[in-house]
Design an enzyme around this catalytic site. Sequence first.
Site, PDB file in Angstrom:
ATOM      1  N   ASN A 130       0.801  -1.237   0.000  1.00  0.00           N
ATOM      2  CA  ASN A 130       0.000   0.000   0.000  1.00  0.00           C
ATOM      3  C   ASN A 130       0.833   1.285   0.000  1.00  0.00           C
ATOM      4  O   ASN A 130       0.462   2.257  -0.656  1.00  0.00           O
ATOM      5  CB  ASN A 130      -1.017  -0.010   1.146  1.00  0.00           C
ATOM      6  CG  ASN A 130      -0.391  -0.075   2.497  1.00  0.00           C
ATOM      7  OD1 ASN A 130       0.662  -0.685   2.661  1.00  0.00           O
ATOM      8  ND2 ASN A 130      -1.010   0.548   3.467  1.00  0.00           N
ATOM      9  N   GLU A 228       4.048  -4.095  12.240  1.00  0.00           N
ATOM     10  CA  GLU A 228       3.086  -3.016  11.987  1.00  0.00           C
ATOM     11  C   GLU A 228       1.964  -3.659  11.198  1.00  0.00           C
ATOM     12  O   GLU A 228       2.151  -4.030  10.039  1.00  0.00           O
ATOM     13  CB  GLU A 228       3.722  -1.882  11.174  1.00  0.00           C
ATOM     14  CG  GLU A 228       4.855  -1.150  11.868  1.00  0.00           C
ATOM     15  CD  GLU A 228       4.399  -0.269  13.016  1.00  0.00           C
ATOM     16  OE1 GLU A 228       3.179  -0.198  13.292  1.00  0.00           O
ATOM     17  OE2 GLU A 228       5.262   0.338  13.663  1.00  0.00           O
ATOM     18  N   CYS A 262      -3.377   1.647   6.436  1.00  0.00           N
ATOM     19  CA  CYS A 262      -3.580   1.003   7.736  1.00  0.00           C
ATOM     20  C   CYS A 262      -4.151   1.988   8.746  1.00  0.00           C
ATOM     21  O   CYS A 262      -4.775   1.575   9.720  1.00  0.00           O
ATOM     22  CB  CYS A 262      -2.271   0.428   8.237  1.00  0.00           C
ATOM     23  SG  CYS A 262      -0.943   1.627   8.217  1.00  0.00           S
ATOM     24  N   GLU A 432       7.965   2.435  15.114  1.00  0.00           N
ATOM     25  CA  GLU A 432       8.891   2.887  14.078  1.00  0.00           C
ATOM     26  C   GLU A 432       8.933   4.406  14.104  1.00  0.00           C
ATOM     27  O   GLU A 432       8.113   5.055  14.740  1.00  0.00           O
ATOM     28  CB  GLU A 432       8.418   2.377  12.711  1.00  0.00           C
ATOM     29  CG  GLU A 432       8.395   0.853  12.647  1.00  0.00           C
ATOM     30  CD  GLU A 432       8.174   0.306  11.253  1.00  0.00           C
ATOM     31  OE1 GLU A 432       7.077   0.510  10.715  1.00  0.00           O
ATOM     32  OE2 GLU A 432       9.100  -0.323  10.716  1.00  0.00           O
TER      33      GLU A 432
HETATM   34  P1  NAD Z   1       0.358  -9.214   3.554  1.00  0.00           P
HETATM   35  O1  NAD Z   1       0.428  -9.616   4.991  1.00  0.00           O
HETATM   36  O2  NAD Z   1      -0.378 -10.087   2.632  1.00  0.00           O
HETATM   37  O3  NAD Z   1       1.841  -9.099   2.939  1.00  0.00           O
HETATM   38  C1  NAD Z   1       2.807  -8.234   3.487  1.00  0.00           C
HETATM   39  C2  NAD Z   1       4.183  -8.722   3.064  1.00  0.00           C
HETATM   40  O4  NAD Z   1       4.439  -9.993   3.665  1.00  0.00           O
HETATM   41  C3  NAD Z   1       4.347  -8.925   1.553  1.00  0.00           C
HETATM   42  O5  NAD Z   1       5.645  -8.525   1.174  1.00  0.00           O
HETATM   43  C4  NAD Z   1       4.191 -10.426   1.410  1.00  0.00           C
HETATM   44  O6  NAD Z   1       4.850 -10.942   0.276  1.00  0.00           O
HETATM   45  C5  NAD Z   1       4.850 -10.917   2.683  1.00  0.00           C
HETATM   46  N1  NAD Z   1       4.436 -12.262   3.113  1.00  0.00           N
HETATM   47  C6  NAD Z   1       3.284 -12.904   2.841  1.00  0.00           C
HETATM   48  N2  NAD Z   1       3.286 -14.131   3.400  1.00  0.00           N
HETATM   49  C7  NAD Z   1       4.468 -14.266   4.057  1.00  0.00           C
HETATM   50  C8  NAD Z   1       5.051 -15.297   4.840  1.00  0.00           C
HETATM   51  N3  NAD Z   1       4.436 -16.451   5.071  1.00  0.00           N
HETATM   52  N4  NAD Z   1       6.282 -15.081   5.372  1.00  0.00           N
HETATM   53  C9  NAD Z   1       6.919 -13.906   5.174  1.00  0.00           C
HETATM   54  N5  NAD Z   1       6.422 -12.895   4.428  1.00  0.00           N
HETATM   55  C10 NAD Z   1       5.206 -13.071   3.877  1.00  0.00           C
HETATM   56  O7  NAD Z   1      -0.173  -7.722   3.563  1.00  0.00           O
HETATM   57  P2  NAD Z   1      -0.519  -6.776   2.325  1.00  0.00           P
HETATM   58  O8  NAD Z   1      -1.799  -7.271   1.750  1.00  0.00           O
HETATM   59  O9  NAD Z   1       0.674  -6.633   1.435  1.00  0.00           O
HETATM   60  O10 NAD Z   1      -0.718  -5.371   3.040  1.00  0.00           O
HETATM   61  C11 NAD Z   1      -1.902  -4.967   3.595  1.00  0.00           C
HETATM   62  C12 NAD Z   1      -1.872  -5.078   5.100  1.00  0.00           C
HETATM   63  O11 NAD Z   1      -0.775  -4.337   5.623  1.00  0.00           O
HETATM   64  C13 NAD Z   1      -3.103  -4.488   5.768  1.00  0.00           C
HETATM   65  O12 NAD Z   1      -3.555  -5.329   6.790  1.00  0.00           O
HETATM   66  C14 NAD Z   1      -2.598  -3.177   6.379  1.00  0.00           C
HETATM   67  O13 NAD Z   1      -3.321  -2.690   7.457  1.00  0.00           O
HETATM   68  C15 NAD Z   1      -1.210  -3.552   6.740  1.00  0.00           C
HETATM   69  N6  NAD Z   1      -0.385  -2.348   6.883  1.00  0.00           N
HETATM   70  C16 NAD Z   1      -0.010  -1.949   8.134  1.00  0.00           C
HETATM   71  C17 NAD Z   1       0.744  -0.783   8.298  1.00  0.00           C
HETATM   72  C18 NAD Z   1       1.185  -0.312   9.667  1.00  0.00           C
HETATM   73  O14 NAD Z   1       2.107   0.471   9.731  1.00  0.00           O
HETATM   74  N7  NAD Z   1       0.593  -0.769  10.730  1.00  0.00           N
HETATM   75  C19 NAD Z   1       1.113  -0.043   7.181  1.00  0.00           C
HETATM   76  C20 NAD Z   1       0.700  -0.482   5.932  1.00  0.00           C
HETATM   77  C21 NAD Z   1      -0.030  -1.650   5.803  1.00  0.00           C
END
Ligand code: NAD
Length: 455
Positions: A130, A228, A262, A432
């Site tokens: 995102n 996060e 998020c 962070e």
């Molecule tokens: P996601 O959890 O599907 O993927 C995030 C990352 O993790 C990607 O790079 C993905 O390839 C990797 N990943 C997936 N499976 C994995 C595994 N088994 N082991 C290691 N890495 C793995 O999330 P997304 O769909 O890319 O992002 C959206 C989510 O991120 C939403 O829930 C959002 O709220 C959250 N988010 C949080 C913040 C924050 O600062 N709190 C900021 C931005 C996004």
Amino acid sequence: MSYTLINPTTEEAMETIPALDIDQVDAAIERARVAQREWAGLNPADRASLLRRFADAVDADRENLAQLEVRNSGHPIGNARWEAEHVRNVLEYYAATPERMFGRQIPVAGGLDVTFQEPLGVVGVITPWNFPMTIASWGFAPALASGNAVVLKPAEWTPLTSLRLAELGLDSGLPEGLFQVLTGKGSVVGNRFVTNLTVRKVVFTGSTEVGKQIMSGCADQVKRVTLELGGKSANIVFADADVEKAALTAPSSVFDNSGQDCCARSRILVQRSVFDDFMQHFEKAVGALTVGDPTQSTTDMGPLVSRQHHDAVSAYVDAKTPVAFRGSAPDGPGFWFAPTILTPESRTDRCMTEEIFGPVVAVVPFDDEADAVALANATEFGLSGSIWTRDIARALRVARGVESGNLSVNSHSSVRYNTPFGGFKQSGLGRELGPDAHLAFTETKNVFIPTTEKD
Ligand code: NAD
């Protein structure tokens, strides 16, 4: 192995990206281990100077980085320019760290006691799609600044700005292997950061579901972890607030980045006596949003990131939950989704409890201050939120009462590089940004030197 990116605005195929296998990831981690020794051995002023050069290189490349994000992620160009500037700011801010890695001198009997902040070694940073470049910088900048090497795994759909940042780092003179971007699947590349013993910390930003898997995987090696995760934040509007201003600014708090944020205030809680007044102004503001071509600087909202994500967001708009009104969205190619305002009858409707991560917001009434705080806290998440009231004492009471890491009063503040950011409850673990973030990439070492024979 490789895969092809899709432009979310045009649905056209773009670059082909390598999907690394475990052996390639292990080889990169080994290069990082070697580079880290060299980096940590440089004198602090030289490390600071190289990070300032990296910041300057990002500054010179801002427009290119912004255009890459428009193409890859569909972010409106105005947002993407802000994001590139933010990366530069984060690097500039943490460039001061190497020369300010202070330990402490602690008064003890019989000698001198001092602490050192030692780098961890190799840090693995895993980012979501995102905000690809900003979130990457929150991990790699303080990690590098405190003497670590970084391997960064960007989300599959949005690797372009991260790949460019790695090139800029190398061009600025960072040692080869110190900051590498490794593309591919989360279950392969990201998971290897968890299982490879040389990686001493994983910084993960993404879904709560994957974050929990990473945390439990890291437990096996007692690996350090920062998480996060998701959010379901509340925007609380009291009757004594400037209701018109609260309503007119509400779209930016939830529809920015097409709601793929998020921190999106995806639940708007409005005191019952001003509910209709709020909705009237809110409808006007949503109607004024420009949803369309992200290359135009007048665009407020671009497309969603992918077809798959578009389908997931669409599932939240069904016959079961009343739709109060919707904004506009273009037809034709592109993953477009009109801003959508739901008025659920039940406070446990899934649009009130699940993170939708798209331009869909639920608006519900509340009765009094206690009800507002209880409703805001009726979620497993706790990332951000806004409080609208003219009563300063109430603003402080509610800010202290809401279980969330980042709140703003009579505004919808976004993330700042110089203040801490992170979540309560299942929104995350650790913080962070801000003045202390680099410490999360160090171990505290205590050293005692006797000055008398007795000790
Ligand atoms: P996601 O959890 O599907 O993927 C995030 C990352 O993790 C990607 O790079 C993905 O390839 C990797 N990943 C997936 N499976 C994995 C595994 N088994 N082991 C290691 N890495 C793995 O999330 P997304 O769909 O890319 O992002 C959206 C989510 O991120 C939403 O829930 C959002 O709220 C959250 N988010 C949080 C913040 C924050 O600062 N709190 C900021 C931005 C996004």
